[in-house]
Design an enzyme around this catalytic site. Structure first.
Site, PDB file in Angstrom:
ATOM      1  N   THR A 148       2.544 -13.137   2.016  1.00  0.00           N
ATOM      2  CA  THR A 148       1.659 -13.515   0.771  1.00  0.00           C
ATOM      3  C   THR A 148       2.269 -14.895   0.581  1.00  0.00           C
ATOM      4  O   THR A 148       3.446 -15.334   0.727  1.00  0.00           O
ATOM      5  CB  THR A 148       1.449 -12.695  -0.004  1.00  0.00           C
TER       6      THR A 148
ATOM      7  N   THR B 112      -8.563  -3.149  -1.499  1.00  0.00           N
ATOM      8  CA  THR B 112      -9.039  -4.391  -2.020  1.00  0.00           C
ATOM      9  C   THR B 112     -10.264  -4.829  -1.185  1.00  0.00           C
ATOM     10  O   THR B 112     -11.255  -5.187  -1.313  1.00  0.00           O
ATOM     11  CB  THR B 112      -8.096  -5.466  -2.184  1.00  0.00           C
TER      12      THR B 112
ATOM     13  N   GLY C 289       1.921   2.907  -2.633  1.00  0.00           N
ATOM     14  CA  GLY C 289       1.530   3.856  -3.790  1.00  0.00           C
ATOM     15  C   GLY C 289       2.416   3.507  -4.841  1.00  0.00           C
ATOM     16  O   GLY C 289       2.595   4.297  -5.762  1.00  0.00           O
ATOM     17  N   LYS C 290       2.255   2.131  -5.068  1.00  0.00           N
ATOM     18  CA  LYS C 290       3.054   1.514  -6.367  1.00  0.00           C
ATOM     19  C   LYS C 290       2.242   1.902  -7.673  1.00  0.00           C
ATOM     20  O   LYS C 290       2.956   2.221  -8.705  1.00  0.00           O
ATOM     21  CB  LYS C 290       3.094   0.169  -6.326  1.00  0.00           C
TER      22      LYS C 290
ATOM     23  N   ASP D  37       0.926  -1.272  -0.121  1.00  0.00           N
ATOM     24  CA  ASP D  37       0.031  -0.020  -0.170  1.00  0.00           C
ATOM     25  C   ASP D  37       0.786   1.347   0.177  1.00  0.00           C
ATOM     26  O   ASP D  37       0.348   2.359   0.421  1.00  0.00           O
ATOM     27  CB  ASP D  37      -0.901   0.035   1.163  1.00  0.00           C
TER      28      ASP D  37
ATOM     29  N   ASP E  29       3.075  14.353   2.233  1.00  0.00           N
ATOM     30  CA  ASP E  29       2.243  15.538   2.589  1.00  0.00           C
ATOM     31  C   ASP E  29       1.167  15.257   3.860  1.00  0.00           C
ATOM     32  O   ASP E  29       0.875  15.972   4.640  1.00  0.00           O
ATOM     33  CB  ASP E  29       1.104  15.805   1.416  1.00  0.00           C
TER      34      ASP E  29
ATOM     35  N   GLN F 138       1.874  -6.723  -3.830  1.00  0.00           N
ATOM     36  CA  GLN F 138       2.230  -6.698  -2.240  1.00  0.00           C
ATOM     37  C   GLN F 138       3.508  -5.996  -2.310  1.00  0.00           C
ATOM     38  O   GLN F 138       3.605  -4.998  -3.004  1.00  0.00           O
ATOM     39  CB  GLN F 138       2.292  -8.035  -1.755  1.00  0.00           C
TER      40      GLN F 138
ATOM     41  N   GLY G  30      -3.924  -4.382  -4.338  1.00  0.00           N
ATOM     42  CA  GLY G  30      -4.651  -3.099  -4.730  1.00  0.00           C
ATOM     43  C   GLY G  30      -3.720  -1.996  -5.070  1.00  0.00           C
ATOM     44  O   GLY G  30      -3.038  -1.657  -4.356  1.00  0.00           O
ATOM     45  N   HIS G  31      -4.134  -1.261  -6.292  1.00  0.00           N
ATOM     46  CA  HIS G  31      -3.502  -0.164  -6.599  1.00  0.00           C
ATOM     47  C   HIS G  31      -4.330   1.042  -6.958  1.00  0.00           C
ATOM     48  O   HIS G  31      -5.422   0.615  -7.514  1.00  0.00           O
ATOM     49  CB  HIS G  31      -2.681  -0.368  -7.828  1.00  0.00           C
TER      50      HIS G  31
ATOM     51  N   ARG H  37       2.145 -29.210  -7.669  1.00  0.00           N
ATOM     52  CA  ARG H  37       2.084 -29.734  -8.978  1.00  0.00           C
ATOM     53  C   ARG H  37       0.662 -30.315  -9.447  1.00  0.00           C
ATOM     54  O   ARG H  37       0.680 -31.263  -9.763  1.00  0.00           O
ATOM     55  CB  ARG H  37       3.452 -30.645  -9.193  1.00  0.00           C
TER      56      ARG H  37
END
Length: 433
Positions: A238, A299, A15-16, A13, A332, A223, A40-41, A142
């Site tokens: 994850t 998400t 800010g990618k 989270d 900010d 992630q 989530g982006h 597999r």
């Protein structure tokens, strides 16, 4: 032109999506290499906000080819829902490519994810319940289903039967649940195959050819570093490799074709789910950061845990990813604080019960879980920095804070986010040579 990896340098989270958007119009391909729709982006374009989960952030750019790599686990229904949502807003998704070797999240993966979390009780991992972990487990065991299996009904049935043979035993005997019918699963998966087929491609071949033709490929991680299954705060991680090395295995592109690795960090730090978090603030300061930074999951909507900037985490991320640049976001949010703590070390409890002060990330997870942060204080600022367009526009105390984070992270800070808007970013160094 370069292959560029973009990853989160904290617990996610960071800010990618904004960082991808910053350089998205300068690249030809944006490829997701790990995770699923548990990512989530958020991308802000003008007065429009797009919440992306499975799709690469570059899909917003009309001249970029978005790619879902083989390292991603794909829930077809989630993918279609996201495509439909974007197209209803005028975003063209026809350029999307999905690796034929990516693994599918089947309905039984979601079922197992949820019942396992409930079974674990207080030892739960804090998953999103979307079947990500069970899908990756099947991949490693597999017995997974790949995208190309959807186009061979007989082969698909064999794979579903093999996968459900053990799972149904577990569901009935361990979790007291009903068995899952093979026919129902096969019918559901075959039902999505026709719509998915136009997007399916040999994406490894396409990306390698693009790089050979001097195209620019941005490899986007879902992630973040501290959630990597090998290098994160295991077991509270994850189920895939979120670090820079995962870009190679998750797309089929060799490491010699990658020549820049950009890490994204908030000017403070957050995480969701369970697990140790040394600088977490369970007080008014934590709630202030949460409200000021709008720290609620893209998400899941879950409130994020908030804390002060952890320099040990950032330096660790720079080390294991080989970061060449950092994009610092949400600076900010800290406006208005008289002083700002920075974690520069931990006091940890050793196996024999003694204490030690450390300045690097402990590899022993018991030590990390016991860590008490050691802070230094930096002067804050009250001036509005949301309109800054150059580093010199910042107050001196803001500049000093950034320089200190850069020094402690052992990596240059090349861009700084000053608000949610697409243009609210200060470039210090070019992210693309």
């Amino acid at each position: 032109m370069p292959g560029i990896v973009l990853i989160g340098a904290q617990w996610g989270d960071e800010g990618k999506g904004k960082a991808t958007d910053l350089i998205g119009d300068k690249v030809d391909y944006v490829a997701r290499f790990n995770g699923g729709n548990n990512a989530g982006h958020t991308v802000v374009v003008g007065d429009q906000t797009y919440a992306l989960h499975l799709l690469p952030s570059g899909i917003i750019h009309p001249n970029v080819t978005p790619v879902v790599g083989n390292g991603v686990v794909v829930d077809p229904e989630a993918l279609f829902a996201e495509i439909d949502g974007l197209e209803s807003r005028g975003v063209d998704c026809s350029r999307l490519l999905v690796s034929e070797s990516a693994h599918i999240i089947a309905p039984y993966h979601r079922t197992l994810d949820k019942v396992t979390e409930r079974f674990l009780g207080k030892r739960k991992i804090g998953t999103t319940g979307r079947g990500i972990g069970p899908a990756y487990a099947d991949k490693v065991n597999r017995v997974g289903i790949r995208v190309h299996d959807l186009f061979n009904p007989e082969h698909l049935r064999d794979k579903v039967e093999a996968s459900l043979h053990q799972k149904n035993q577990m569901l009935v005997k361990l979790y007291n649940r009903r068995t899952i019918e093979v026919d129902a699963i096969v019918d559901e998966l075959l039902g999505v195959a026709e719509r998915l087929k136009p997007y399916v491609a040999n994406t490894s071949l396409i990306l390698n050819r693009a790089l050979d033709e001097d195209k620019t490929v941005l490899f986007e991680g879902g992630q973040a570093t501290m959630l990597d299954v090998d290098h994160g705060t295991y077991p509270f991680v994850t189920s895939s490799n979120c670090t820079a090395g995962g870009a190679c295995t998750g797309t089929g592109v060799g490491p010699t074709k990658i020549n820049r690795v950009i890490g994204v960090s908030k000017a403070y730090i957050t995480r969701v789910g369970e697990g140790p978090f040394p600088t977490e603030l369970n007080d008014e300061s934590g709630e202030w950061l949460r409200q000021q930074g709008h720290e609620f999951g893209v998400t899941t909507g879950r409130p994020r845990r908030c804390g002060w900037f952890d320099a040990l985490v950032n330096r660790y991320a720079a080390q294991i990813n080989g970061l060449t640049d950092i994009v610092l976001t949400k600076l900010d949010v800290l406006t208005g604080l008289e002083s700002i703590p920075i974690c520069t070390g931990y006091d940890v409890t050793l196996a024999d019960g003694s204490h030690a002060k450390v300045s690097d990330m402990p590899t022993d997870q018991a030590e990390f879980a016991s860590a008490t942060p050691i802070y230094e204080e930096m002067p804050g600022w009250s001036e509005d920095i949301s309109g800054a367009r150059s580093f010199e526009d910042f107050p001196q105390t803001t500049q000093d804070y950034v320089h200190r984070l850069e020094e402690l992270s052992a990596c240059r800070i090349s861009a700084i986010g000053t608000g949610p808007g697409r243009d609210q970013i200060v470039s210090v160094h070019s992210l693309i040579d």
